[in-house]
Design a protein around this motif. Sequence first.
Motif, PDB file in Angstrom:
ATOM      1  N   GLY A 177       6.884 -10.664 -12.144  1.00  0.00           N
ATOM      2  CA  GLY A 177       6.147 -11.819 -11.612  1.00  0.00           C
ATOM      3  C   GLY A 177       5.018 -11.403 -10.687  1.00  0.00           C
ATOM      4  N   ASP A 178       4.801 -12.227  -9.671  1.00  0.00           N
ATOM      5  CA  ASP A 178       3.717 -12.005  -8.712  1.00  0.00           C
ATOM      6  C   ASP A 178       4.163 -10.964  -7.670  1.00  0.00           C
ATOM      7  N   PRO A 179       3.330  -9.936  -7.390  1.00  0.00           N
ATOM      8  CA  PRO A 179       3.770  -8.870  -6.468  1.00  0.00           C
ATOM      9  C   PRO A 179       3.958  -9.322  -5.028  1.00  0.00           C
ATOM     10  N   GLY A 180       3.590 -10.550  -4.715  1.00  0.00           N
ATOM     11  CA  GLY A 180       3.775 -11.036  -3.339  1.00  0.00           C
ATOM     12  C   GLY A 180       4.866 -12.090  -3.228  1.00  0.00           C
ATOM     13  N   LYS A 181       5.533 -12.382  -4.354  1.00  0.00           N
ATOM     14  CA  LYS A 181       6.484 -13.500  -4.320  1.00  0.00           C
ATOM     15  C   LYS A 181       7.945 -13.094  -4.498  1.00  0.00           C
ATOM     16  N   GLY A 182       8.220 -11.797  -4.252  1.00  0.00           N
ATOM     17  CA  GLY A 182       9.582 -11.309  -4.462  1.00  0.00           C
ATOM     18  C   GLY A 182      10.626 -12.039  -3.640  1.00  0.00           C
ATOM     19  N   GLY A 236      -5.241  -8.563  -0.545  1.00  0.00           N
ATOM     20  CA  GLY A 236      -5.080  -9.901  -1.111  1.00  0.00           C
ATOM     21  C   GLY A 236      -3.633 -10.279  -1.374  1.00  0.00           C
ATOM     22  N   VAL A 237      -2.705  -9.329  -1.165  1.00  0.00           N
ATOM     23  CA  VAL A 237      -1.277  -9.644  -1.389  1.00  0.00           C
ATOM     24  C   VAL A 237      -0.555  -9.535  -0.061  1.00  0.00           C
ATOM     25  N   ASP A 238       0.210 -10.546   0.275  1.00  0.00           N
ATOM     26  CA  ASP A 238       0.963 -10.499   1.530  1.00  0.00           C
ATOM     27  C   ASP A 238       2.396 -10.884   1.204  1.00  0.00           C
ATOM     28  N   GLY A 239       3.251  -9.888   1.091  1.00  0.00           N
ATOM     29  CA  GLY A 239       4.643 -10.238   0.814  1.00  0.00           C
ATOM     30  C   GLY A 239       5.392  -9.107   0.152  1.00  0.00           C
ATOM     31  N   ILE A 240       6.558  -9.486  -0.387  1.00  0.00           N
ATOM     32  CA  ILE A 240       7.461  -8.507  -1.009  1.00  0.00           C
ATOM     33  C   ILE A 240       7.317  -8.642  -2.523  1.00  0.00           C
ATOM     34  N   GLY A 241       7.404  -7.508  -3.216  1.00  0.00           N
ATOM     35  CA  GLY A 241       7.369  -7.542  -4.677  1.00  0.00           C
ATOM     36  C   GLY A 241       8.660  -7.000  -5.251  1.00  0.00           C
ATOM     37  N   VAL A 260      15.988  -2.832 -10.126  1.00  0.00           N
ATOM     38  CA  VAL A 260      15.012  -3.792  -9.605  1.00  0.00           C
ATOM     39  C   VAL A 260      14.947  -3.542  -8.099  1.00  0.00           C
ATOM     40  N   VAL A 261      13.771  -3.134  -7.633  1.00  0.00           N
ATOM     41  CA  VAL A 261      13.636  -2.716  -6.231  1.00  0.00           C
ATOM     42  C   VAL A 261      12.728  -3.689  -5.478  1.00  0.00           C
ATOM     43  N   ALA A 262      13.227  -4.164  -4.345  1.00  0.00           N
ATOM     44  CA  ALA A 262      12.393  -5.026  -3.493  1.00  0.00           C
ATOM     45  C   ALA A 262      11.646  -4.137  -2.501  1.00  0.00           C
ATOM     46  N   ALA A 263      10.343  -4.299  -2.436  1.00  0.00           N
ATOM     47  CA  ALA A 263       9.530  -3.501  -1.497  1.00  0.00           C
ATOM     48  C   ALA A 263       8.344  -4.329  -1.021  1.00  0.00           C
ATOM     49  N   LYS A 264       7.889  -3.973   0.164  1.00  0.00           N
ATOM     50  CA  LYS A 264       6.722  -4.655   0.726  1.00  0.00           C
ATOM     51  C   LYS A 264       5.487  -4.215  -0.063  1.00  0.00           C
ATOM     52  N   THR A 265       4.736  -5.141  -0.564  1.00  0.00           N
ATOM     53  CA  THR A 265       3.557  -4.787  -1.350  1.00  0.00           C
ATOM     54  C   THR A 265       2.366  -4.550  -0.424  1.00  0.00           C
ATOM     55  N   VAL A 266       1.763  -3.378  -0.594  1.00  0.00           N
ATOM     56  CA  VAL A 266       0.578  -3.070   0.213  1.00  0.00           C
ATOM     57  C   VAL A 266      -0.618  -3.079  -0.737  1.00  0.00           C
ATOM     58  N   ARG A 267      -1.299  -4.174  -0.762  1.00  0.00           N
ATOM     59  CA  ARG A 267      -2.446  -4.322  -1.674  1.00  0.00           C
ATOM     60  C   ARG A 267      -3.333  -5.429  -1.120  1.00  0.00           C
TER      61      ARG A 267
END
Length: 379
Positions: A226-231, A177-182, A168-175
């Motif tokens: 889950g949500d790609p911005g709510k990691g 409409g998404v602002d956060g870690i996934g 399970v890898v935590a990474a900053k999501t670059v997409r």
Amino acid sequence: MRRTIFEDEHEAFRETARGFLEREAVPRGDAWEADGVIDRPFWRASAELGLVGFAADEEHGGAGLRDFRFNAVLDEEVVATGARTDAFSLTNDIVVPYFTDLASEEQQARWLPSVTTGDAVIAIAMSEPGTGSDLRAIASTATWRGDHYELSGSKTFITSGIQADLVVVAAKTVREGVDGIGLFVVPATADGFTRGRKLEKIGRKAQDTAELFFDGVRVPEADVIGDPGKGLRYMMRNLPQERLSMAVTAVAHAEKALAITLDYVKERNAFGRPIGTFQANRHALAELSTEVAIARSHVDRCIDAQVVGELTPVEAAGAKFWTTELEFRVMDRCLQLHGGYGYMEEYEIARMWRDSRVQRIYGGTNEIMREIVGRDLGL
Ligand SMILES: Cc1cc2nc3c(=O)[nH]c(=O)nc-3n(C[C@H](O)[C@H](O)[C@H](O)COP(=O)(O)OP(=O)(O)OC[C@H]3O[C@@H](n4cnc5c(N)ncnc54)[C@H](O)[C@@H]3O)c2cc1C
């Protein structure tokens, strides 16, 4: 004081775990330390007995036991028997909840059956070479490419990283409409995934710890938890159980060190009497054993709170820093009471002292735990 948090079923589980660990783990300890990893047949046998991923639903190979008292019993028995592995606490207390509590039914059906048979070793990769405490600053990225994510970055200090089949890898999501870690689940077979060195640690030598590298790893949308911005929110949700797990281990470790040391100071003589009967030593042990008893009551109370979903992040942080600091004070004093023998590898207290040090560092350092508690005080 008699402990009141466990029912008959937990005690039966304790008996099963203890017998198995004494039989199968303890004799392998030296070999594991020499290899720097535990062996797969042991892990599969543990899983067959129901010690791996028991919180998973029955249809996914688990036992549906979402009751942290089972986790605590197993953590305590690992310490009590001297089984030299962190794999149970890592798997059951830390990583499995990302699947059972946050993954979709379809994802659970894909991932959990191999976890609960011991075929898939799991790990969680949050920390990076450039950041550990400040998770918001992680530099790994998962960039959306229209129909999948492309994951790139480096992780370090990853427990079970050498053996892991699923990370399970935590990474900053670059997409857009998404602002956060996934949280992205990566199989070790993925193109672009490589393992670095097996890190040489000063303690916990049977437990593998590794660097992991991700170079343009393709992650299908179906493998995002889950949500790609709510990691970050998911990690904050799960970290209290991770920290409680460390507190459980800390108290069990301290209890064991005291028991070993009491035996030793009753037998070892200096100046014609057992060293434990010198007032300085008697008082030191009286103080430490009282502190450990107090810690035990508090941690049992935290376990109870966790079982009913009431343990707060602040309470878990407080329990983690206080008990792990007590643990290290106990280890250090107990080692001192062994004199020169305490510094010898063949004495268990030497290994326990080394193994306990990291408890103040991982799972969030104790300084960060104090920050969590301090901020809650409105400071
Ligand atoms: C054996 C081992 C196993 C591990 N397993 C895993 C794993 O499986 N997965 C994973 O993701 N990570 C794992 N970790 C990483 C661990 O969680 C981090 O080492 C830890 O969170 C600290 O991060 P850091 O090492 O980057 O230290 P830093 O964040 O660089 O901190 C260095 C020092 O600065 C202090 N500091 C930082 N910020 C503050 C502040 N605001 N106030 C006061 N002091 C501060 C810290 O307390 C520490 O003393 C493991 C680590 C070890 C040693």
